[in-house]
Design an enzyme around this catalytic site. Structure first.
Site, PDB file in Angstrom:
ATOM      1  N   HIS B  77       0.836  -1.200   0.000  1.00 34.93           N
ATOM      2  CA  HIS B  77       0.000   0.000   0.000  1.00 34.93           C
ATOM      3  C   HIS B  77       0.871   1.251   0.000  1.00 34.93           C
ATOM      4  CE1 HIS B  77      -3.005   2.958   1.321  1.00 34.93           C
ATOM      5  NE2 HIS B  77      -2.186   3.273   2.309  1.00 34.93           N
ATOM      6  N   ASP B 106       5.433  20.299 -27.573  1.00 31.99           N
ATOM      7  CA  ASP B 106       5.459  18.968 -26.967  1.00 31.99           C
ATOM      8  C   ASP B 106       6.554  18.992 -25.921  1.00 31.99           C
ATOM      9  OD1 ASP B 106       5.636  16.025 -26.544  1.00 31.99           O
ATOM     10  OD2 ASP B 106       4.370  15.969 -28.321  1.00 31.99           O
ATOM     11  N   TRP B 142       7.117   0.471   3.774  1.00 29.59           N
ATOM     12  CA  TRP B 142       7.621   1.100   2.545  1.00 29.59           C
ATOM     13  C   TRP B 142       9.015   1.688   2.734  1.00 29.59           C
ATOM     14  CZ3 TRP B 142       8.680   6.204   0.784  1.00 29.59           C
ATOM     15  CH2 TRP B 142       8.582   7.179   1.773  1.00 29.59           C
ATOM     16  N   SER B 170      12.902   5.536 -14.721  1.00 32.58           N
ATOM     17  CA  SER B 170      11.775   6.265 -15.297  1.00 32.58           C
ATOM     18  C   SER B 170      11.682   7.680 -14.728  1.00 32.58           C
ATOM     19  CB  SER B 170      10.500   5.488 -15.019  1.00 32.58           C
ATOM     20  OG  SER B 170       9.386   6.326 -15.071  1.00 32.58           O
ATOM     21  N   SER B 171      11.820   7.799 -13.409  1.00 37.26           N
ATOM     22  CA  SER B 171      11.672   9.126 -12.806  1.00 37.26           C
ATOM     23  C   SER B 171      12.776  10.070 -13.233  1.00 37.26           C
ATOM     24  CB  SER B 171      11.712   9.040 -11.281  1.00 37.26           C
ATOM     25  OG  SER B 171      10.663   8.281 -10.812  1.00 37.26           O
ATOM     26  N   HIS B 254      13.288  12.330   2.627  1.00 36.99           N
ATOM     27  CA  HIS B 254      12.658  13.607   2.898  1.00 36.99           C
ATOM     28  C   HIS B 254      12.484  14.469   1.653  1.00 36.99           C
ATOM     29  CE1 HIS B 254      10.607  16.428   5.349  1.00 36.99           C
ATOM     30  NE2 HIS B 254      11.142  17.293   4.533  1.00 36.99           N
ATOM     31  N   GLU B 256      12.015  13.299  -1.112  1.00 40.09           N
ATOM     32  CA  GLU B 256      10.924  12.582  -1.766  1.00 40.09           C
ATOM     33  C   GLU B 256       9.556  13.081  -1.300  1.00 40.09           C
ATOM     34  OE1 GLU B 256      10.514  10.392  -4.118  1.00 40.09           O
ATOM     35  OE2 GLU B 256       8.499   9.653  -3.690  1.00 40.09           O
ATOM     36  N   TYR B 258       8.803  15.937  -0.445  1.00 41.85           N
ATOM     37  CA  TYR B 258       8.527  17.203  -1.127  1.00 41.85           C
ATOM     38  C   TYR B 258       8.252  16.998  -2.595  1.00 41.85           C
ATOM     39  CZ  TYR B 258       8.791  19.752   3.038  1.00 41.85           C
ATOM     40  OH  TYR B 258       8.479  20.200   4.279  1.00 41.85           O
ATOM     41  N   SER B 269      -1.788  26.962  -6.302  1.00 38.94           N
ATOM     42  CA  SER B 269      -1.475  28.337  -6.700  1.00 38.94           C
ATOM     43  C   SER B 269      -2.035  28.689  -8.073  1.00 38.94           C
ATOM     44  CB  SER B 269       0.041  28.552  -6.724  1.00 38.94           C
ATOM     45  OG  SER B 269       0.617  28.060  -5.559  1.00 38.94           O
ATOM     46  N   HIS B 303      15.227  13.997  11.082  1.00 42.95           N
ATOM     47  CA  HIS B 303      14.035  14.040  11.941  1.00 42.95           C
ATOM     48  C   HIS B 303      13.254  12.726  11.902  1.00 42.95           C
ATOM     49  CE1 HIS B 303      11.928  16.166   8.333  1.00 42.95           C
ATOM     50  NE2 HIS B 303      11.725  14.878   8.251  1.00 42.95           N
ATOM     51  N   HIS B 304      13.591  11.860  10.951  1.00 42.63           N
ATOM     52  CA  HIS B 304      12.957  10.538  10.967  1.00 42.63           C
ATOM     53  C   HIS B 304      13.681   9.583  11.906  1.00 42.63           C
ATOM     54  CE1 HIS B 304      10.272  11.433   7.595  1.00 42.63           C
ATOM     55  NE2 HIS B 304      11.272  12.166   7.143  1.00 42.63           N
ATOM     56  N   THR B 329       7.008  27.399   4.280  1.00 45.14           N
ATOM     57  CA  THR B 329       5.681  26.794   4.138  1.00 45.14           C
ATOM     58  C   THR B 329       4.609  27.764   4.624  1.00 45.14           C
ATOM     59  OG1 THR B 329       6.775  24.717   4.643  1.00 45.14           O
ATOM     60  CG2 THR B 329       4.391  24.682   4.542  1.00 45.14           C
ATOM     61  N   LYS B 332       3.784  30.291   2.084  1.00 43.59           N
ATOM     62  CA  LYS B 332       2.873  29.802   1.047  1.00 43.59           C
ATOM     63  C   LYS B 332       1.423  29.837   1.518  1.00 43.59           C
ATOM     64  CE  LYS B 332       5.496  27.209  -2.014  1.00 43.59           C
ATOM     65  NZ  LYS B 332       4.702  27.502  -3.161  1.00 43.59           N
ATOM     66  N   ARG B 451       2.079   2.066  15.323  1.00 41.11           N
ATOM     67  CA  ARG B 451       1.693   1.876  13.927  1.00 41.11           C
ATOM     68  C   ARG B 451       2.232   0.540  13.436  1.00 41.11           C
ATOM     69  NH1 ARG B 451       6.079   5.209  10.321  1.00 41.11           N
ATOM     70  NH2 ARG B 451       4.844   4.414   8.618  1.00 41.11           N
TER      71      ARG B 451
HETATM   72  C1  HEM Z   1      -8.533   5.315   1.741  1.00 37.62           C
HETATM   73  C2  HEM Z   1      -7.431   5.926   2.003  1.00 37.62           C
HETATM   74  C3  HEM Z   1      -6.335   5.379   2.875  1.00 37.62           C
HETATM   75  C4  HEM Z   1      -6.422   4.571   3.971  1.00 37.62           C
HETATM   76  C5  HEM Z   1      -7.670   4.032   4.621  1.00 37.62           C
HETATM   77  C6  HEM Z   1      -5.080   4.303   4.398  1.00 37.62           C
HETATM   78  C7  HEM Z   1      -4.760   3.511   5.488  1.00 37.62           C
HETATM   79  C8  HEM Z   1      -3.484   3.199   5.877  1.00 37.62           C
HETATM   80  C9  HEM Z   1      -3.142   2.340   6.948  1.00 37.62           C
HETATM   81  C10 HEM Z   1      -4.145   1.609   7.838  1.00 37.62           C
HETATM   82  C11 HEM Z   1      -1.803   2.266   7.028  1.00 37.62           C
HETATM   83  C12 HEM Z   1      -0.995   1.420   7.993  1.00 37.62           C
HETATM   84  C13 HEM Z   1      -0.790   2.084   9.304  1.00 37.62           C
HETATM   85  C14 HEM Z   1       0.058   1.250  10.239  1.00 37.62           C
HETATM   86  O1  HEM Z   1      -0.382   0.184  10.671  1.00 37.62           O
HETATM   87  O2  HEM Z   1       1.199   1.686  10.500  1.00 37.62           O
HETATM   88  C15 HEM Z   1      -1.273   3.109   5.997  1.00 37.62           C
HETATM   89  C16 HEM Z   1       0.054   3.329   5.771  1.00 37.62           C
HETATM   90  C17 HEM Z   1       0.544   4.173   4.789  1.00 37.62           C
HETATM   91  N1  HEM Z   1      -0.191   4.906   3.864  1.00 37.62           N
HETATM   92 FE1  HEM Z   1      -2.191   4.944   3.743  1.00 37.62          FE
HETATM   93  N2  HEM Z   1      -4.225   4.967   3.572  1.00 37.62           N
HETATM   94  C18 HEM Z   1      -4.936   5.643   2.630  1.00 37.62           C
HETATM   95  C19 HEM Z   1      -4.439   6.471   1.640  1.00 37.62           C
HETATM   96  C20 HEM Z   1      -3.097   6.750   1.457  1.00 37.62           C
HETATM   97  C21 HEM Z   1      -2.563   7.667   0.493  1.00 37.62           C
HETATM   98  C22 HEM Z   1      -3.384   8.493  -0.454  1.00 37.62           C
HETATM   99  C23 HEM Z   1      -1.206   7.619   0.612  1.00 37.62           C
HETATM  100  C24 HEM Z   1      -0.110   8.361  -0.161  1.00 37.62           C
HETATM  101  C25 HEM Z   1      -0.268   9.292  -0.993  1.00 37.62           C
HETATM  102  C26 HEM Z   1      -0.878   6.720   1.645  1.00 37.62           C
HETATM  103  C27 HEM Z   1       0.399   6.443   2.069  1.00 37.62           C
HETATM  104  C28 HEM Z   1       0.715   5.601   3.089  1.00 37.62           C
HETATM  105  C29 HEM Z   1       2.040   5.354   3.532  1.00 37.62           C
HETATM  106  C30 HEM Z   1       3.322   5.947   2.939  1.00 37.62           C
HETATM  107  C31 HEM Z   1       1.949   4.450   4.594  1.00 37.62           C
HETATM  108  C32 HEM Z   1       3.090   3.926   5.419  1.00 37.62           C
HETATM  109  C33 HEM Z   1       3.389   2.536   5.018  1.00 37.62           C
HETATM  110  C34 HEM Z   1       4.519   2.069   5.864  1.00 37.62           C
HETATM  111  O3  HEM Z   1       4.531   2.385   7.067  1.00 37.62           O
HETATM  112  O4  HEM Z   1       5.376   1.404   5.327  1.00 37.62           O
HETATM  113  N3  HEM Z   1      -2.060   6.201   2.144  1.00 37.62           N
HETATM  114  N4  HEM Z   1      -2.327   3.669   5.300  1.00 37.62           N
HETATM  115 CU   LIG Z   2      10.882  14.044   6.620  1.00 32.67          CU
END
Ligand code: HEM
Ligand SMILES: [Cu+2]
Lengths: 294, 542
Positions: B77, B106, B142, B170-171, B254, B256, B258, B269, B303-304, B329, B332, B451
């Site tokens: 996810h 283009d 992640w 790609s990026s 970090h 990333e 941004y 904007s 800070h992480h 920030t 902005k 978490r």
């Molecule tokens: C329906 C919308 C979403 C729900 C319900 C949701 C829910 C969750 C949950 C439950 C976790 C795990 C928390 C844990 O146990 O530590 C998680 C982790 C995460 N989510 Fe979401 N999320 C949603 C949308 C998004 C979006 C839009 C993004 C990014 C743009 C995102 C990025 C992440 C990231 C980066 C993590 C951390 C994964 C990790 O700890 O390795 N999520 N999310």
């Molecule tokens: Cu950070």
């Protein structure tokens, strides 16, 4: 608009998709190849090796096809100064990304030397860690003895590595001479200097192989010899891979020169190659300084 | 020399023509569309994974999924949302809009552009296929910290590594293309300081990409060699350090984050001045603030890692550097609010999303500030509070930003207006559900709920149930969004050239839908906007 720029809006092209398939096949093959040869995973019968080599061949095929198209367009005079500038900028930014790639491995080297090795030996507030984990571990650089007891010897800077430094710096000069010759349209000199550069690149690589053999067979210095070996081989290895790439590029340039490509004012591919070559050279100077010398 | 894609496609059959058009295309609009659909598809994929997690978290105890599977869902996810949804979504917008906004025909290197896109389906295919492999998908979060990902990672970790390499290629290539397009193909009468902010923020984002994607590539390469070739980068036994992984990862990580938000700043904007019918307040300060944020983002990664026991001076340095980011920030946010101040505002869907962006992103920014305090972070680290924080900046930030952009520009892309009533329903559903889902996580986190854990103790039950209900509504609201998009593509009220009364900029001078080729000669900037007429003959296209 007195003079509209000539924009580059090319035909649809098969090469990008060939390229992405090639990358996929290579990546897929590489992982299976590694798994086949790894005691931990052992994925027999997954044909990793042939798939991996097929992928590499596909990448080479893509380069031939893609650059071939670009060269044909350039020779037919379809390219404009605008496109030339796009190419130049792209190459410069690409080299910046490569610099950052090397920066990570240098970062790892400095981290090991300044932080992790001293800490393991008890520096700062880490005395307790030291005493509890590896009380016999002593800080040295090069790391002759890892905490877990793998021993290695250091690579001497003033032997082959120094010779290689001279070779690579010289080759940067010769490629510049080749460029000057090209700009003055002195084709014979151009061919000669370029040929010499290729030869120097190849010599560098050969000596690098000799050095690796020396490291593995006589010094006990290997990828597995702790953080010193890890940083040593990853840095010199990636650098060597880049020199290989650069030498191939120079060879292609040489072939193109011999077939009469490039004019004194239109030779971007040549310049890009020489930028790349200088970049590889500069990286080597850092390598020599921080990996071998200090 | 202008050769057209359609000239050379062999017209064997409709199907063949369709396939070749999308596989071989060099047209920035086609490629933008491809990116956006990829992003949308992965949004639902990663969203389904979130649903699985929230379903399991609905109640304490283990009901539906195994802990190990939860970890895989969590990891995939996060990875998919970051690399597969937000990044390709923004690149898709960049592809569509940057040439239109700077008056270019283009992208600078159209073939490379196609390459950048078509790497991605393969890369994500590789990543997603790991779910079906022996040992399961990556399960280490992640952030793939060593040694979880090195010594203890499942075999599929290696596919993940190569997948990351492909995404990185790609990026970087995409970013190079964007920078070169902006510098080299801008219409000559548009100076750098005339550029729309979406273009500015993308320019800076692309710079960040070029700087840090190679760092990520280096990190996963070290992982690979640690796993299989005996190196000891992340192993103390060989003189390396697992903490070194975190330093390298967050040096990438970090900047990333941004990368994940700056284009969203640009979108806000663009949209806010349009619907406030005022010029953007403080254009120059917006540009400088963006640059400052990008610069600072390289020196705050620690800070992480406050809880890892870094030396005190290091902790303090990272704390102050992080808090410094609040200054640009804040500039902005101030400018967005000042733009709305005394504007003649109307609240069409893009504006609603943009306002939602400003308010909710700011909440995420504030919780970020809380996390930046070293002593406080010792308490908050690795709790749901962090999850609340980054979801506030990512969901109402990056995702709402992208959605605002889609509503704002889709009339230009399709030639149709979206259904305003449905758009408003979508917004209100989403904005309520986002808060329902993520706000309670602040409380559970502060109360100590960790978490990345599949189960929790009883006292967190109520808040988690609320979160799960919110998540369900949020998921549904996005299905509505899909419906709205499809409906807009298939028909709807005809869009005018100007589309929005208050809109300004070159993209609003080309007809809606934008023809396949635009700005084959450079247009004059600033363009003459014709706000009164419904339809007008564009001056600057051929
Ligand atoms: C329906 C919308 C979403 C729900 C319900 C949701 C829910 C969750 C949950 C439950 C976790 C795990 C928390 C844990 O146990 O530590 C998680 C982790 C995460 N989510 Fe979401 N999320 C949603 C949308 C998004 C979006 C839009 C993004 C990014 C743009 C995102 C990025 C992440 C990231 C980066 C993590 C951390 C994964 C990790 O700890 O390795 N999520 N999310
Ligand atoms: Cu950070």
């Amino acid at each position: 608009m007195s003079e509209a720029p000539r924009y580059h809006v090319p035909h649809s092209s098969p090469w990008p998709i060939v390229g992405s398939c090639a990358l996929f096949v290579t990546a897929f093959g590489a992982v299976n190849f590694i798994h086949q040869t790894s005691e931990k995973i052992g994925a027999e019968g997954s044909f990793g090796k042939p798939i991996f080599y097929t992928g590499l061949a596909m990448i080479a095929f893509m380069f031939f096809g893609w650059f071939g198209t670009v060269i044909r367009e350039s020779i037919r005079g379809m390219n404009s100064g605008l496109l030339d500038r796009s190419y130049r900028m792209s190459m410069a930014w690409f080299i910046l990304s490569e610099v950052m790639f090397f920066a990570v491995f240098f970062g790892a080297l400095f981290y090991a030397r300044i932080i992790s090795v001293p800490w393991l030996a008890g520096a700062g507030t880490n005395l307790e860690t030291h005493l509890l984990l590896w009380p016999d571990f002593a800080e040295t650089w090069p790391l002759f003895m890892t905490p877990s007891g793998d021993a290695t010897q250091a690579m001497e800077a003033w032997g082959l590595p120094f010779i290689n430094t001279v070779i690579l710096v010289t080759s940067s000069v010769t490629v510049t001479f080749a460029h000057w010759a090209l700009k003055k349209n002195q084709r014979i000199l151009l061919g000669a200097w370029l040929g010499l550069t290729v030869a120097l690149g190849a010599t560098f690589l050969t000596l690098q192989v000799v050095e690796y053999i020396h490291a593995y067979t006589e010094l006990g210095l290997s990828l597995g010899a702790g953080i010193y070996g890890s940083t040593f081989f990853m840095l010199t290895g990636f650098h060597g891979a880049h020199v290989t790439m650069g030498t191939i590029m120079l060879t292609v340039m040489l072939c193109r020169v011999l077939t009469g490509h490039f004019t004194s004012d239109n030779h971007f591919a040549f310049e890009a190659t020489s930028w790349y070559w200088h970049f590889v050279d500069v990286i080597w100077l850092f390598l020599f300084t921080f990996v071998y010398w200090f | 020399m202008v050769a057209r894609a359609e000239d050379v496609i062999p017209q064997r059959s409709a199907l063949w023509a369709f396939i070749t058009r999308w596989l071989l295309t060099t047209n920035h609009k086609d490629i933008g569309t491809l990116y956006l659909w990829l992003s949308f598809t992965l949004f639902f994929t990663a969203g389904a994974m979130a649903m699985a997690m929230r379903l399991e978290l609905f109640e304490p105890g283990l009901q539906f999924i195994e802990p190990l599977f939860y970890n895989q869902m969590l990891t995939m996810h996060g990875l998919l949302m970051v690399f597969g949804v937000v990044m390709p979504g923004f690149v898709g917008l960049a592809n569509w809009q940057i040439p239109l906004m700077i008056g270019a025909p283009d992208m600078a290197l159209p073939r490379l552009n196609n390459f950048s896109f078509w790497i991605l389906p393969f890369a994500f295919g590789l990543l997603i296929s790991s779910l079906f492999m022996d040992g399961g998908a990556p399960n280490f979060g992640w952030t793939f910290y060593a040694p979880l990902s090195t010594t203890y990672g499942p075999p599929s970790t290696d596919f993940f590594i190569l997948g990351v390499h492909m995404m990185g290629i790609s990026s970087v290539l995409g970013a190079i293309n964007i920078i070169v397009t902006i510098f080299n193909l801008r219409t000559p009468s548009m100076k750098l300081m005339d550029m729309p902010l979406f273009v500015w923020t993308w320019l800076i984002t692309a710079f960040l990409l070029i700087m840090v994607m190679p760092v990520l590539a280096g990190a996963v390469t070290m992982m690979l060699t640690d796993r299989h070739f005996g190196t000891s980068f992340f192993s103390a036994a060989g003189g390396g350090d697992p903490l070194m992984f975190q330093h390298i990862f967050w040096f990438f990580g970090h900047p990333e984050v941004y990368i994940l938000i700056l284009p969203g700043f640009g979108i806000a904007s663009q949209i806010i001045p349009t619907f406030a019918r005022k010029k953007l307040f403080g254009y120059h300060s917006m540009v400088y603030a963006t640059a400052a944020i990008a610069g600072l983002s390289f020196v705050v990664w620690g800070h992480h890692m406050f809880a890892t026991g870094m030396p005190l001076a290091t902790e303090l340095f990272f704390m102050y550097a992080t808090m410094l980011i609040a200054v640009p920030t804040g500039v902005k946010v101030f400018n967005w609010v000042a733009t709305m101040w005394r504007g003649s505002m109307t609240f069409e869907t893009p504006m609603l999303f943009a306002i939602g962006f400003v308010i909710l992103f700011t909440i995420g920014g504030f919780s970020g500030l809380m996390l930046a305090l070293v002593p406080a972070d010792f308490q908050y680290h690795d709790t749901m509070f962090v999850v609340a924080h980054f979801h506030y900046v990512l969901y109402p930030g990056a995702i709402f930003g992208t959605m605002a952009a889609v509503y704002y520009w889709i009339p230009k892309w399709t030639g149709h207006m979206y259904d305003e009533r449905l758009g408003k329903i979508h917004f209100w559903m989403a904005v309520i559900a986002v808060n329902l889902t993520f706000f309670p996580m602040h409380f559970t986190g502060l109360a100590g709920m960790p978490r990345r854990i599949v189960d929790y103790s009883l006292q967190f039950a109520d808040f988690n149930m609320v979160s799960s209900i919110g998540a369900g509504i949020l998921g549904l609201s996005q299905v509505l969004f899909l419906y709205i998009v499809v409906k807009t593509i298939r028909g709807g009220e005809k869009a005018t050239t100007q589309v929005w009364e208050g809109a300004d900029g070159l993209e609003w001078t080309v007809p809606s839908p934008a023809p396949r080729h635009t700005f084959e000669t450079p247009p004059e900037f600033p363009p003459v906007m014709n706000r009164d007429a419904d339809e007008r003959t564009p001056v600057s296209t051929t």
